[in-house]
Design a protein around this motif. Structure first.
Motif, PDB file in Angstrom:
ATOM      1  N   UNK A 122     -55.696  34.892   8.738  1.00 56.59           N
ATOM      2  CA  UNK A 122     -55.759  35.914   7.870  1.00 56.59           C
ATOM      3  C   UNK A 122     -57.206  35.286   7.971  1.00 56.59           C
ATOM      4  N   UNK A 123     -57.638  34.251   7.370  1.00 52.34           N
ATOM      5  CA  UNK A 123     -59.042  33.861   6.817  1.00 52.34           C
ATOM      6  C   UNK A 123     -60.179  33.879   8.581  1.00 52.34           C
ATOM      7  N   UNK A 124     -59.535  34.331   9.640  1.00 52.59           N
ATOM      8  CA  UNK A 124     -60.099  34.823  10.956  1.00 52.59           C
ATOM      9  C   UNK A 124     -60.305  36.101  10.403  1.00 52.59           C
ATOM     10  N   UNK A 125     -59.332  37.037   9.809  1.00 50.76           N
ATOM     11  CA  UNK A 125     -59.517  38.284  10.146  1.00 50.76           C
ATOM     12  C   UNK A 125     -61.121  38.060   9.092  1.00 50.76           C
ATOM     13  N   UNK A 126     -60.352  38.046   8.077  1.00 48.35           N
ATOM     14  CA  UNK A 126     -61.520  38.076   6.694  1.00 48.35           C
ATOM     15  C   UNK A 126     -62.949  38.178   7.222  1.00 48.35           C
ATOM     16  N   UNK A 138     -69.610  40.090  15.328  1.00 46.19           N
ATOM     17  CA  UNK A 138     -68.115  38.710  15.605  1.00 46.19           C
ATOM     18  C   UNK A 138     -68.150  40.304  17.130  1.00 46.19           C
ATOM     19  N   UNK A 139     -67.534  39.335  18.087  1.00 45.43           N
ATOM     20  CA  UNK A 139     -67.112  40.454  19.279  1.00 45.43           C
ATOM     21  C   UNK A 139     -65.874  41.352  18.790  1.00 45.43           C
ATOM     22  N   UNK A 140     -65.788  41.688  18.127  1.00 44.08           N
ATOM     23  CA  UNK A 140     -63.892  42.470  17.576  1.00 44.08           C
ATOM     24  C   UNK A 140     -64.099  42.814  16.640  1.00 44.08           C
ATOM     25  N   UNK A 147     -57.778  45.484  14.258  1.00 48.81           N
ATOM     26  CA  UNK A 147     -57.785  45.851  12.803  1.00 48.81           C
ATOM     27  C   UNK A 147     -56.331  45.679  12.489  1.00 48.81           C
ATOM     28  N   UNK A 148     -55.506  46.417  13.983  1.00 50.33           N
ATOM     29  CA  UNK A 148     -53.869  47.109  12.892  1.00 50.33           C
ATOM     30  C   UNK A 148     -53.163  46.118  13.273  1.00 50.33           C
ATOM     31  N   UNK A 149     -53.926  44.667  14.218  1.00 51.11           N
ATOM     32  CA  UNK A 149     -53.084  42.908  14.211  1.00 51.11           C
ATOM     33  C   UNK A 149     -53.143  42.652  12.945  1.00 51.11           C
ATOM     34  N   UNK A 150     -54.054  42.596  12.413  1.00 51.02           N
ATOM     35  CA  UNK A 150     -53.632  42.242  10.768  1.00 51.02           C
ATOM     36  C   UNK A 150     -53.217  42.904   9.935  1.00 51.02           C
ATOM     37  N   UNK A 184     -55.044  38.232   0.724  1.00 45.14           N
ATOM     38  CA  UNK A 184     -54.061  38.912   1.832  1.00 45.14           C
ATOM     39  C   UNK A 184     -53.512  37.734   2.312  1.00 45.14           C
ATOM     40  N   UNK A 185     -54.279  36.463   1.019  1.00 42.78           N
ATOM     41  CA  UNK A 185     -53.316  35.229   1.477  1.00 42.78           C
ATOM     42  C   UNK A 185     -52.139  34.953   1.315  1.00 42.78           C
TER      43      UNK A 185
END
Length: 194
Positions: A122-126, A138-140, A147-150, A184-185
């Motif tokens: 979750x921190x990585x996505x944030x 960010x490359x993503x 985003x859908x995975x998150x 989201x944590x």
């Protein structure tokens, strides 16, 4: 001779044991239990197949659980009692009482490891989507797939499992896994688990 036998990989283990006077070739099956008994055929006329040469006959473990006779090829018995593995260490004719209880400490540790791993993702996505500096590097950041995975992960965390009996656990919240705040944590509330 022992090395040649062992090199054949035929399910037979050979060793040489010195009895204080002589070296003795000892053969045993690689697997335990009566169905893995060795049969020696001697074509050397050295009487290797003589019944007196057998030191210990192959046998399976035998036990009785609640009046039901059970045999096992090894002293580790899995499946006789659902969710329990028995390790037989001694022979007895007297009844042995067995108490089975849940290992809640290990379960709690595993849940906490899950929470920590989820929060790391979750921190990585944030970091990838959270602010302009990260988004620019960010490359993503622009990936709808990521985003859908998150979002799918967040849905799975807060959702429930369908098709389970009414008295069964169907949400992670029932185990004490709850969404902690607006980030989201998630957190593990041991008091809910207990």
């Amino acid at each position: 001779i022992a090395d040649t036998i062992n090199g054949e990989d035929k399910g037979v283990v050979a060793s040489v044991i010195n009895d204080g006077t002589n070296d003795v070739l000892v053969l045993r099956s690689e697997d335990t239990g009566s169905s893995h008994a060795l049969t020696i055929s001697d074509t050397t006329n050295l009487n290797l197949d003589d019944a007196g040469n057998e030191l210990q006959a192959a046998q399976s473990a035998a036990l009785t659980i609640d009046g039901i006779a059970i045999t096992s090829e090894s002293n580790t018995v899995a499946g006789a009692i659902r969710g329990v593995t028995l390790k037989l260490t001694d022979e007895t004719t007297a009844p042995v009482n067995l108490t089975v209880s849940a290992d809640t400490d290990t379960t709690k540790q595993t849940i906490q490891e899950f929470v920590d791993a989820y929060n790391k993702i979750n921190t990585y996505f944030d970091e990838q989507f959270g602010n302009a500096d990260f988004r620019a590097a960010s490359a993503v950041a622009g990936s709808s797939t990521v985003r859908n995975i998150q979002m799918t992960m967040q849905t799975l965390i807060s959702g429930s499992v369908t098709g389970v009996p009414d008295d069964a656990i169907s949400t992670l919240a029932e185990l004490g896994i709850v969404v902690a705040d607006g980030t989201g944590r998630i957190e593990f509330e041991e008091s809910t688990f207990d």
